[in-house]
Design an enzyme around this catalytic site. Structure first.
Site, PDB file in Angstrom:
ATOM      1  N   GLY A 183      68.767   5.068  24.027  1.00  0.00           N
ATOM      2  CA  GLY A 183      69.286   6.432  24.183  1.00  0.00           C
ATOM      3  C   GLY A 183      68.181   7.451  24.019  1.00  0.00           C
ATOM      4  N   HIS A 184      67.274   7.184  23.125  1.00  0.00           N
ATOM      5  CA  HIS A 184      66.095   8.051  22.973  1.00  0.00           C
ATOM      6  C   HIS A 184      64.868   7.267  23.418  1.00  0.00           C
ATOM      7  CE1 HIS A 184      63.170  10.886  21.683  1.00  0.00           C
ATOM      8  NE2 HIS A 184      63.947  11.551  20.844  1.00  0.00           N
ATOM      9  N   GLU A 310      69.448  20.208  22.163  1.00  0.00           N
ATOM     10  CA  GLU A 310      67.979  20.379  22.144  1.00  0.00           C
ATOM     11  C   GLU A 310      67.471  20.179  23.565  1.00  0.00           C
ATOM     12  OE1 GLU A 310      67.182  17.257  19.170  1.00  0.00           O
ATOM     13  OE2 GLU A 310      66.948  18.860  17.698  1.00  0.00           O
ATOM     14  N   GLU A 326      61.339  23.046  21.075  1.00  0.00           N
ATOM     15  CA  GLU A 326      60.981  22.221  19.919  1.00  0.00           C
ATOM     16  C   GLU A 326      59.508  21.847  19.974  1.00  0.00           C
ATOM     17  OE1 GLU A 326      63.542  18.800  19.535  1.00  0.00           O
ATOM     18  OE2 GLU A 326      62.166  17.837  18.119  1.00  0.00           O
ATOM     19  N   CYS A 406      61.069  15.252  12.439  1.00  0.00           N
ATOM     20  CA  CYS A 406      60.305  14.678  13.548  1.00  0.00           C
ATOM     21  C   CYS A 406      59.049  15.469  13.853  1.00  0.00           C
ATOM     22  CB  CYS A 406      61.174  14.580  14.800  1.00  0.00           C
ATOM     23  SG  CYS A 406      61.936  16.128  15.273  1.00  0.00           S
ATOM     24  N   CYS A 407      59.123  16.826  13.726  1.00  0.00           N
ATOM     25  CA  CYS A 407      58.018  17.644  14.220  1.00  0.00           C
ATOM     26  C   CYS A 407      56.751  17.563  13.379  1.00  0.00           C
ATOM     27  CB  CYS A 407      58.475  19.087  14.398  1.00  0.00           C
ATOM     28  SG  CYS A 407      59.775  19.278  15.639  1.00  0.00           S
TER      29      CYS A 407
END
Lengths: 642, 642
Positions: A183-184, A310, A326, A406-407
């Site tokens: 999915g990602h 997002e 993002e 995550c960033c």
């Protein structure tokens, strides 16, 4: 069998601008994130990421905690450590990384499986929800980290662990196994990296399987959902566009859905196109590139304009004050741009890569490396972020850490590996895409060549290169002339070159017999530009952004007072660029006379017949990436024009 | 005992503009809504509102269906029917209304209670959640309907039913009972109406109790919540500001929370201030009025700029493309303005009332009365409404009916009762607030006076009045000079008046001995105005709206093509007003030369150095209220200025 070998120069960064950031990553971000991963930070949401691995390894008791993709924070940290070690060997840091890798090894299953969420929490549910649960995504990040760590240290252990994992995944997915895909997206590009260092075709083929299978009917996510007994409509309009699985990838013409997933996928598509000479995949990449960069990209190279999902919204929909943009998405755009450059040296790819690197990626971190933006807006009114519900995702100041973290590690790994984006090469040519100080060893035309760059970029467009082959050799140095440059001159060994006929797609191809200490002097004129947007972008009509070289500017309240939209920049206003070494670690600021609506001339009326009451004021712009490093306040990139 | 009698002129509307709308209400909206309430409409969400009453009356079996405030749709329909009967007697319609009232009577409890949700669904839970469940709100609407029906028909049955209900509520709430108050204000203003027609003080006192109790500590909604065993934080930031219960009403300085609740409450506050001579309540109203109209009101008199909570956001936050601006909220603003005029004749109240009546209220209904807007945006890009999540509440075209059907019956009752807003009176003066054709009987200075107005307003500022007292009498006619007027002249019986010294707060007080068929000729210059907004409203900086008289204009795609923000109106452009009888049932359109960015001069670039490529085009503006009556498409109110 490899169809195309991607050679990699060995780069050491000496550049002031980037070296400073790399030091921040090494001295601040990596230690801070290490503390975060170990839950040693006060006043911060616990990460639990290391503890999850300890529990999975049977060395602690407790429950899994955190996001389903919590493992990837550790992976991205390890990857950033690897890049940092490459530029700056550090025994202590390497020891810590080795210990983490040992822990991962102990948490890894007999079969190669390594995922703390499923191991700890739902051991019987592996691969039952690849749409939502990031199993393959985490695997991909671990593989990327392993490849980076192998390259940096030469140590093979982590790489072997991840080959075992990839081998296992190859037994689960594929023509004979689950015909699914993540999915990602992420593992697709990671498997190509694994292929690049191991030469093992099966990793390339598994990546290709995931890409080729995506979006086919009957739809795997539907089958999987049915198997789970899940009858709920998928929250994103019940649409697989969220994860770019609405169509087979070669049929996708517009960037849709979650922006990070999208660019990670496009990166892998470009990787596969170059390694398998897949023309249809290359064309798909080109079509999507055009869509993203000509219709859905902010001037900062921010992408993904919508908080919901997002996600990309639609062509030319680029609102400044509710953008999502993002940090990770712009980072992914850099990854993709680099892969496009490997397919074809065209300045558009390098222009966008540079735009992202100097603007929408590094804006995600403050100058001290202590605070981070997840969302990088182009207009901020702090009161609106607090009180207006649609803007709640836009934070007026950077935060120390995120529940969904995550960033910060993503920007750490990008900056630590900045050297990877300067050059690409073909058999007989070295392409110079970025200008920054570095010393590089590269093999071109069978020769070991030492390259040095010296420059004060991005504040100055003067770049000195030396090219020193071991022995005299004929090859090409292709220099990018940035798309923003109005004029550039080149001297080779002091002699001015008339390069007009040597330019192709924005690169000057200098083919000659190079000998030791040959010099190239490139001078790119850096003028202050007022940039306007295609008028189909409604938000920017009547406005200009200030850009100088690759740097996009913004106005901050601390320099210009409140209500920044009341400033109008006259078309004929003279703008001046001045380097201020004391400001924001040294930046070129841009100043000029502007008009400003005189608020005092307004009484309490909300509406009145139009009349003009404007004062002349001095406007001061600073680089966008450096905003919010002094006081909190308003910020705008797009300035009203008169 | 009444402390202050509010006299009510008997008005018959003859005005072309409003008569047309009243006909639409009578011939289209009321029958359509009747069908809706009875679930006879195909392709529309069922209302079930009548059936709920039938079930509550024990005449049908089944479950309650619909919103918890479904009863109020029937109430508002009955109220609109009453106003319509007043202007247009209609035996058939009156018979239907009588039958509905009979049904309501059968559904009413022995104790006077009348609420189908609780009666059918949760008979043991009355008054356990007045914060959320609209019990008192529905009661209020039924009372308003009963008062209107009594005034229109002279029939007392419904009024008596609702007095019984009010009497019962008075035994439940109060100093000796529940010290609570409604989550959605409405009953407060309704009780004042009940007091006005019955003269019974206890209704006034109960209204005053609800208003005075609101926001006191310990907080009733907290106590009630605890009693319910509800431990969830309240969804609106856990803040009673949503229903203006965060502070005692006299301490409230800024409009916050749900806009409709707010203005219904302010209306009741002004009602109580006038009837009880409560200065502190009057001052609170004035403070809130200033806040709403000087800091939180769109030029269309739309209020409530935020979808989250259908709420006010903060001062000067008036985005055009994600506004909420619910039709009902502007209608409530009209109610409130009227009450403020009863407290004090000041043109600001009438100016806002007029602004709402000619713009942000009637925009909620199409010209044929078949479709309705809940949200009245000031800028629409249809693609964004479909694809951008934050704009999903903004519909690019009106809908036939809503699951939450508050707006259509609300606009029906407003238009049907438009005559109530033209005049107010004091002992010796008649105030003329609005200009529209009507024939009115009013009692001033002990005299029965016939007033007629003839005018082609809002297209023309020429108004002819005749004033015919039964016998010669001295009294004052106070004529409003609208705030938008640059110049106005008055003739009495053909003789020009120099009225400069007679003006107070925007009204010309003409005191004289009036005799039969005296005439007043008022000529208000209607110039085309370019209106600008206080520069603290970021969304409108650099833009102007076109207004002529009370009418706010907009540009539609059908007249001006796509991408309306690319049109720039030069400051010196000549604008022309022309009446077009064939367009939109007859409107004044405004045209002029404008500049437009030449989209064709752009290639595929998203960004480029600024240069000007503009064409001269003809711009055409139509009244905002009439937008979206031809084809769906873009619309803007605020036009870029050059």
């Amino acid at each position: 069998m490899k169809t195309k070998e991607i050679k990699r120069p060995k780069v050491t960064i000496t550049d002031k601008f980037w070296k400073e950031r790399m030091e921040v990553i090494r001295n601040q971000v990596l230690p801070y994130q290490w503390d975060a991963l170990n839950d040693r930070l006060p006043d911060t949401e616990p990460s639990h990421a290391i503890e999850n691995f300890q529990i999975a390894a049977g060395e602690k008791t407790g429950e899994f905690y955190g996001m389903v993709f919590q493992d990837s924070d550790v992976a991205k940290w390890l990857e950033a450590v690897a890049y940092s070690l490459e530029n700056n060997p550090d025994e202590n840091l390497e020891n810590i990384a080795d210990e983490v890798i040992d822990l991962l090894e102990r948490a890894q299953g007999e079969d190669g499986y390594l995922n703390t969420y499923y191991t700890v929490k739902e051991p019987d549910k592996r691969w039952t929800n690849v749409r939502d649960n990031h199993e393959l995504y985490c695997a991909g990040h671990l593989m990327e980290a392993a490849v980076a760590y192998y390259k940096a240290t030469g140590k093979e252990k982590f790489l072997h662990m991840m080959c075992r994992y990839a081998d296992y995944i190859g037994t689960v997915f594929g023509e004979e196994g689950i015909k699914g895909y993540p999915g990602h997206q992420e593992i697709e590009l990671a498997l190509v990296k694994l292929y690049d260092v191991t030469g093992n075709d099966k990793y390339l083929n598994l990546s290709k399987f995931f890409i080729d299978e995506r979006g086919k009917l009957p739809h795997y996510f539907e089958l999987e959902k049915e198997n789970r007994g899940d009858t709920q409509p998928f929250w994103f309009h019940n649409d697989h566009a969220y994860s770019q699985a609405h169509l087979p990838v070669r049929e996708q013409k517009e960037a849709v859905g979650h922006a990070v997933r999208a660019v990670y996928m496009y990166t892998a598509m470009a990787d596969l196109a170059s390694r398998t000479n897949d023309e249809s995949l290359k064309r798909a990449c080109e079509t999507l590139w055009e869509n993203v960069t000509q219709k859905q990209m902010y001037i900062t190279a921010g992408i993904g304009s919508m908080e919901f999902g997002e996600a990309f919204s639609f062509d030319y929909d680029l609102p400044n004050d509710i953008s999502y943009t993002e940090t990770c998405a712009s980072i992914g755009l850099v990854f993709w741009a680099k892969r496009m450059l490997e397919l074809q040296a065209h300045h558009t790819y390098a222009d966008v890569m540079e735009r992202a690197l100097y603007n929408g990626t590094i804006s995600g971190m403050d100058l001290s490396g202590k605070k981070f933006f997840y969302v990088n807006p182009l207009e901020v009114q702090p009161e609106a972020c607090e009180k207006r519900h649609e803007k709640k995702h836009v934070k007026p100041v950077r935060k120390t850490w995120f529940g969904c973290a995550c960033c910060p590690p993503n920007i750490a790994r990008l900056i630590a590996s900045i050297g990877e984006y300067i050059y690409t090469q073909s058999e007989n040519a070295l392409f110079v895409h970025l200008y920054m100080g570095n010393q590089t060893k590269v093999n071109v035309a069978g020769q070991q060549i030492d390259i040095t760059q010296q420059t004060n970029y991005p504040w100055d467009g003067s770049v000195s290169l030396t090219v020193s082959p071991e022995t005299e050799a004929n090859f090409t140095i292709a220099l990018r002339i940035p798309g923003w440059a109005r004029h550039a001159s080149i001297k080779v060994n002091g002699e001015v070159m008339d390069y007009g006929e040597l330019v192709k797609d924005g690169y000057v191809y200098i083919n000659r017999t190079w000998k030791e200490m040959d010099s190239i002097q490139l001078d790119i004129e850096m003028t202050i530009e007022r940039i306007q947007t295609n008028p189909l972008v409604r938000a920017n009509i009547g406005k200009v952004a200030i850009q100088r070289g690759p740097i996009v500017y913004c106005l901050e309240e601390v320099d210009n007072g409140k209500n920044l939209p009341s400033i109008f920049l006259p078309r004929d206003a003279e703008l001046t660029a001045t380097y201020d070494e004391h400001l924001l670690n040294g930046v070129v600021v841009i100043t000029g006379k502007a008009e400003r609506i005189n608020q005092n001339a307004w009484g309490s009326d909300l509406y009145r017949p139009a009349r003009q009451t404007r004062d002349i004021v001095t406007m001061k712009a600073i680089p966008y990436y450096a905003w919010c490093n002094r006081e909190a306040g308003e910020m705008i990139v797009w300035v009203n024009e008169r």
